[in-house]
Design a protein around this motif. Structure first.
Motif, PDB file in Angstrom:
ATOM      1  N   HIS A   1      52.004  55.974  32.193  1.00  0.00           N
ATOM      2  CA  HIS A   1      50.734  55.273  32.022  1.00  0.00           C
ATOM      3  C   HIS A   1      50.137  54.898  33.372  1.00  0.00           C
ATOM      4  O   HIS A   1      50.837  54.486  34.293  1.00  0.00           O
ATOM      5  N   ALA A   2      48.835  54.992  33.484  1.00  0.00           N
ATOM      6  CA  ALA A   2      48.129  54.739  34.747  1.00  0.00           C
ATOM      7  C   ALA A   2      48.285  53.306  35.235  1.00  0.00           C
ATOM      8  O   ALA A   2      48.161  53.041  36.429  1.00  0.00           O
ATOM      9  N   ARG A   3      48.593  52.368  34.363  1.00  0.00           N
ATOM     10  CA  ARG A   3      48.734  50.975  34.802  1.00  0.00           C
ATOM     11  C   ARG A   3      49.844  50.822  35.836  1.00  0.00           C
ATOM     12  O   ARG A   3      49.819  49.897  36.645  1.00  0.00           O
ATOM     13  N   HIS A   4      50.797  51.734  35.840  1.00  0.00           N
ATOM     14  CA  HIS A   4      51.887  51.674  36.799  1.00  0.00           C
ATOM     15  C   HIS A   4      51.423  52.055  38.205  1.00  0.00           C
ATOM     16  O   HIS A   4      52.142  51.830  39.162  1.00  0.00           O
ATOM     17  N   ARG A   5      50.241  52.611  38.304  1.00  0.00           N
ATOM     18  CA  ARG A   5      49.697  52.995  39.609  1.00  0.00           C
ATOM     19  C   ARG A   5      48.721  51.959  40.158  1.00  0.00           C
ATOM     20  O   ARG A   5      48.189  52.131  41.245  1.00  0.00           O
ATOM     21  N   LEU A   6      48.476  50.885  39.417  1.00  0.00           N
ATOM     22  CA  LEU A   6      47.613  49.819  39.923  1.00  0.00           C
ATOM     23  C   LEU A   6      48.307  49.120  41.085  1.00  0.00           C
ATOM     24  O   LEU A   6      49.517  48.909  41.061  1.00  0.00           O
ATOM     25  N   ASP A   7      47.548  48.785  42.092  1.00  0.00           N
ATOM     26  CA  ASP A   7      48.084  48.096  43.266  1.00  0.00           C
ATOM     27  C   ASP A   7      48.004  46.597  43.013  1.00  0.00           C
ATOM     28  O   ASP A   7      46.909  46.037  42.901  1.00  0.00           O
TER      29      ASP A   7
ATOM     30  N   LEU B   1      41.352  52.597  42.234  1.00  0.00           N
ATOM     31  CA  LEU B   1      40.183  52.992  41.434  1.00  0.00           C
ATOM     32  C   LEU B   1      40.504  54.165  40.517  1.00  0.00           C
ATOM     33  O   LEU B   1      40.076  54.192  39.358  1.00  0.00           O
ATOM     34  N   GLU B   2      41.271  55.128  41.023  1.00  0.00           N
ATOM     35  CA  GLU B   2      41.664  56.274  40.180  1.00  0.00           C
ATOM     36  C   GLU B   2      42.482  55.795  38.980  1.00  0.00           C
ATOM     37  O   GLU B   2      42.269  56.277  37.861  1.00  0.00           O
ATOM     38  N   ALA B   3      43.386  54.858  39.198  1.00  0.00           N
ATOM     39  CA  ALA B   3      44.195  54.336  38.101  1.00  0.00           C
ATOM     40  C   ALA B   3      43.322  53.595  37.094  1.00  0.00           C
ATOM     41  O   ALA B   3      43.491  53.759  35.868  1.00  0.00           O
TER      42      ALA B   3
ATOM     43  N   ARG C   1      40.154  54.138  36.491  1.00  0.00           N
ATOM     44  CA  ARG C   1      39.380  55.159  35.766  1.00  0.00           C
ATOM     45  C   ARG C   1      40.232  55.846  34.713  1.00  0.00           C
ATOM     46  O   ARG C   1      39.772  56.124  33.605  1.00  0.00           O
ATOM     47  N   ALA C   2      41.478  56.124  35.065  1.00  0.00           N
ATOM     48  CA  ALA C   2      42.388  56.779  34.099  1.00  0.00           C
ATOM     49  C   ALA C   2      42.634  55.857  32.900  1.00  0.00           C
ATOM     50  O   ALA C   2      42.654  56.318  31.758  1.00  0.00           O
ATOM     51  N   ILE C   3      42.791  54.578  33.157  1.00  0.00           N
ATOM     52  CA  ILE C   3      43.003  53.634  32.063  1.00  0.00           C
ATOM     53  C   ILE C   3      41.763  53.544  31.188  1.00  0.00           C
ATOM     54  O   ILE C   3      41.855  53.523  29.954  1.00  0.00           O
ATOM     55  N   ALA C   4      40.599  53.523  31.829  1.00  0.00           N
ATOM     56  CA  ALA C   4      39.342  53.411  31.086  1.00  0.00           C
ATOM     57  C   ALA C   4      38.935  54.719  30.420  1.00  0.00           C
ATOM     58  O   ALA C   4      37.977  54.750  29.646  1.00  0.00           O
ATOM     59  N   GLY C   5      39.645  55.782  30.714  1.00  0.00           N
ATOM     60  CA  GLY C   5      39.357  57.077  30.086  1.00  0.00           C
ATOM     61  C   GLY C   5      38.270  57.851  30.796  1.00  0.00           C
ATOM     62  O   GLY C   5      37.665  58.749  30.223  1.00  0.00           O
ATOM     63  N   GLY C   6      37.981  57.509  32.040  1.00  0.00           N
ATOM     64  CA  GLY C   6      36.934  58.206  32.760  1.00  0.00           C
ATOM     65  C   GLY C   6      37.512  59.104  33.752  1.00  0.00           C
ATOM     66  O   GLY C   6      37.129  59.907  34.439  1.00  0.00           O
TER      67      GLY C   6
END
Length: 128
Positions: free
Chosen positions: A34-40, A119-121, A123-128
């Motif tokens: 899951h992209a949340r693991h890439r949030l800083d 920001l990439e993470a 966007r991935a979470i938001a589905g964009g």
């Protein structure tokens, strides 16, 4: 009359060969999870995120300019910049304009990289 009953000693627990390793990372902690693991976590705090976002669009900015853009007190900005500076994301430069002391803030190369990844993470979470 019998005395108090005592529980029998518990059998030692033997690890189940099929049980997951407690020290192993969770399945969703993989880089492809899951992209949340890439949030800083340093950038993710709202005020710090706002500071980094404001600095991302410029080479550097005066402390007061960022304070006003982010709408925080001098003290709050100072504390949050210290966290970002310790992480290596923001460079702080002090000097003078005439006789007046000034502080300039600059997003470091690592800060720009971390902001882009964050920001990439998002966007991935938001589905964009």
């Amino acid at each position: 009359m019998t005395g108090p009953q005592r529980a029998a000693p518990a059998d030692p627990v033997t690890p189940d060969a099929d049980a997951p390793d407690a020290d192993a990372p969770a399945p969703d902690a993989r880089p492809d999870g899951h992209a949340r693991h890439r949030l800083d976590e340093v950038i993710h705090a709202p005020v710090r995120f706002s500071i980094v976002a404001a600095l991302a669009g410029v080479d550097d900015a005066e402390f007061a300019t960022i304070r006003d853009a982010v709408e925080v007190s001098d003290s709050t900005l100072s504390k949050q910049v210290a966290v970002l500076e310790k992480a290596g994301y923001v460079k702080v430069r002090k000097g003078y304009v005439g006789k007046r002391p000034r502080t300039w803030l600059e997003l470091s190369r690592d800060g720009r990289r971390a902001y882009g990844s964050h920001l990439e993470a998002l966007r991935a979470i938001a589905g964009g």
